[in-house]
Structures are given as C-alpha cells and as structure tokens.
Design a protein around this motif. Structure first.
Motif, short mmCIF file in Angstrom:
data_model
loop_
_atom_site.label_atom_id
_atom_site.label_comp_id
_atom_site.label_asym_id
_atom_site.label_seq_id
_atom_site.Cartn_x
_atom_site.Cartn_y
_atom_site.Cartn_z
N MET A 1 0.85 -1.18 0.00
CA MET A 1 0.00 0.00 0.00
C MET A 1 0.89 1.25 0.00
O MET A 1 1.84 1.34 0.76
CB MET A 1 -0.91 -0.01 1.22
N TYR A 2 0.57 2.18 -0.84
CA TYR A 2 1.33 3.43 -0.94
C TYR A 2 0.65 4.49 -0.10
O TYR A 2 -0.55 4.70 -0.20
CB TYR A 2 1.39 3.87 -2.40
N ARG A 3 1.43 5.13 0.76
CA ARG A 3 0.90 6.24 1.56
C ARG A 3 1.83 7.42 1.42
O ARG A 3 3.04 7.28 1.49
CB ARG A 3 0.84 5.87 3.03
N ARG A 4 1.26 8.57 1.24
CA ARG A 4 2.06 9.79 1.20
C ARG A 4 1.79 10.56 2.48
O ARG A 4 0.65 10.81 2.84
CB ARG A 4 1.68 10.63 0.00
N VAL A 5 2.84 10.95 3.14
CA VAL A 5 2.71 11.71 4.37
C VAL A 5 3.11 13.15 4.06
O VAL A 5 4.23 13.42 3.64
CB VAL A 5 3.62 11.13 5.47
N ALA A 6 2.17 14.03 4.25
CA ALA A 6 2.44 15.45 4.05
C ALA A 6 2.90 16.03 5.38
O ALA A 6 2.21 15.92 6.38
CB ALA A 6 1.20 16.17 3.55
N THR A 7 4.06 16.62 5.36
CA THR A 7 4.60 17.22 6.58
C THR A 7 4.47 18.74 6.49
O THR A 7 4.25 19.30 5.42
CB THR A 7 6.08 16.86 6.76
N THR A 8 4.62 19.37 7.62
CA THR A 8 4.59 20.82 7.65
C THR A 8 5.64 21.39 6.70
O THR A 8 5.38 22.32 5.95
CB THR A 8 4.84 21.33 9.08
N GLU A 9 6.81 20.79 6.72
CA GLU A 9 7.89 21.30 5.86
C GLU A 9 7.56 21.10 4.38
O GLU A 9 7.86 21.96 3.56
CB GLU A 9 9.22 20.61 6.20
N SER A 10 6.92 19.99 4.01
CA SER A 10 6.57 19.78 2.60
C SER A 10 5.54 20.80 2.14
O SER A 10 5.58 21.27 1.00
CB SER A 10 6.09 18.35 2.35
N PHE A 11 4.61 21.16 3.01
CA PHE A 11 3.65 22.22 2.67
C PHE A 11 4.37 23.56 2.50
O PHE A 11 4.10 24.31 1.57
CB PHE A 11 2.57 22.37 3.74
N ARG A 12 5.29 23.85 3.40
CA ARG A 12 6.03 25.11 3.34
C ARG A 12 6.80 25.20 2.03
O ARG A 12 6.78 26.23 1.34
CB ARG A 12 6.98 25.22 4.53
N VAL A 13 7.46 24.12 1.63
CA VAL A 13 8.21 24.09 0.38
C VAL A 13 7.27 24.30 -0.81
O VAL A 13 7.57 25.07 -1.73
CB VAL A 13 8.99 22.76 0.24
N THR A 14 6.11 23.66 -0.79
CA THR A 14 5.14 23.79 -1.87
C THR A 14 4.69 25.24 -2.03
O THR A 14 4.63 25.77 -3.14
CB THR A 14 3.92 22.88 -1.63
N PHE A 15 4.37 25.88 -0.92
CA PHE A 15 3.93 27.28 -0.98
C PHE A 15 5.07 28.21 -1.40
O PHE A 15 4.86 29.14 -2.16
CB PHE A 15 3.30 27.72 0.35
N ASN A 16 6.27 27.95 -0.90
CA ASN A 16 7.42 28.76 -1.31
C ASN A 16 7.68 28.60 -2.80
O ASN A 16 7.95 29.57 -3.50
CB ASN A 16 8.66 28.39 -0.50
N ASP A 17 7.59 27.37 -3.31
CA ASP A 17 7.78 27.12 -4.74
C ASP A 17 6.72 27.82 -5.58
O ASP A 17 6.96 28.16 -6.73
CB ASP A 17 7.75 25.62 -5.04
N ALA A 18 5.54 28.05 -5.00
CA ALA A 18 4.46 28.73 -5.72
C ALA A 18 4.59 30.26 -5.63
O ALA A 18 3.74 30.99 -6.13
CB ALA A 18 3.10 28.30 -5.16
#
Length: 60
Positions: A1-18
């Motif tokens: 089973m594949y699970r993706r864990v979104a972390t606070t840091e991954s969200f921060r990187v996504t918003f910074n990249d945007a």
C-alpha cells in the motif's frame, strides 16, 4: 500500500515554490478531537490534522 505523508515542511516548500513568502503553518490542537469523532471503528486523528496556513504572495 502506498501512503504519502504530508509534513509541515513539505507544505512550506510547496507554498514557497508557488511564490509565497513568510509562510507560517500552525497546527490547530483541537483537530484531533474532531477527527476521533468521525469514525466509530477507527481513530483517524493519527492521520488527519487541521492547520492554519498564512503567507504572502508579492505582486509582480
């Protein structure tokens, strides 16, 4: 089973990249209690959390 864990840091990187700046991500402590009430058969509070995301996107 594949699970993706979104972390606070991954969200921060996504918003910074945007293009967002000064990104702040704050966990809402009461979200765990909410999530425990969603399903009588399992506790999803270990997998779901509510956050407040604040940031600024400068004008070009």
């Amino acid at each position: 089973m594949y699970r993706r864990v979104a972390t606070t840091e991954s969200f921060r990187v996504t918003f910074n990249d945007a293009g967002f700046e000064s990104v702040k991500i704050e966990s809402k402590g009461e979200s765990g209690q909410f999530a425990r009430e969603w399903d009588d058969n399992r506790d999803v509070s270990e997998y779901v959390v509510s956050v407040i995301i604040d940031g600024r996107k400068p004008t070009q």
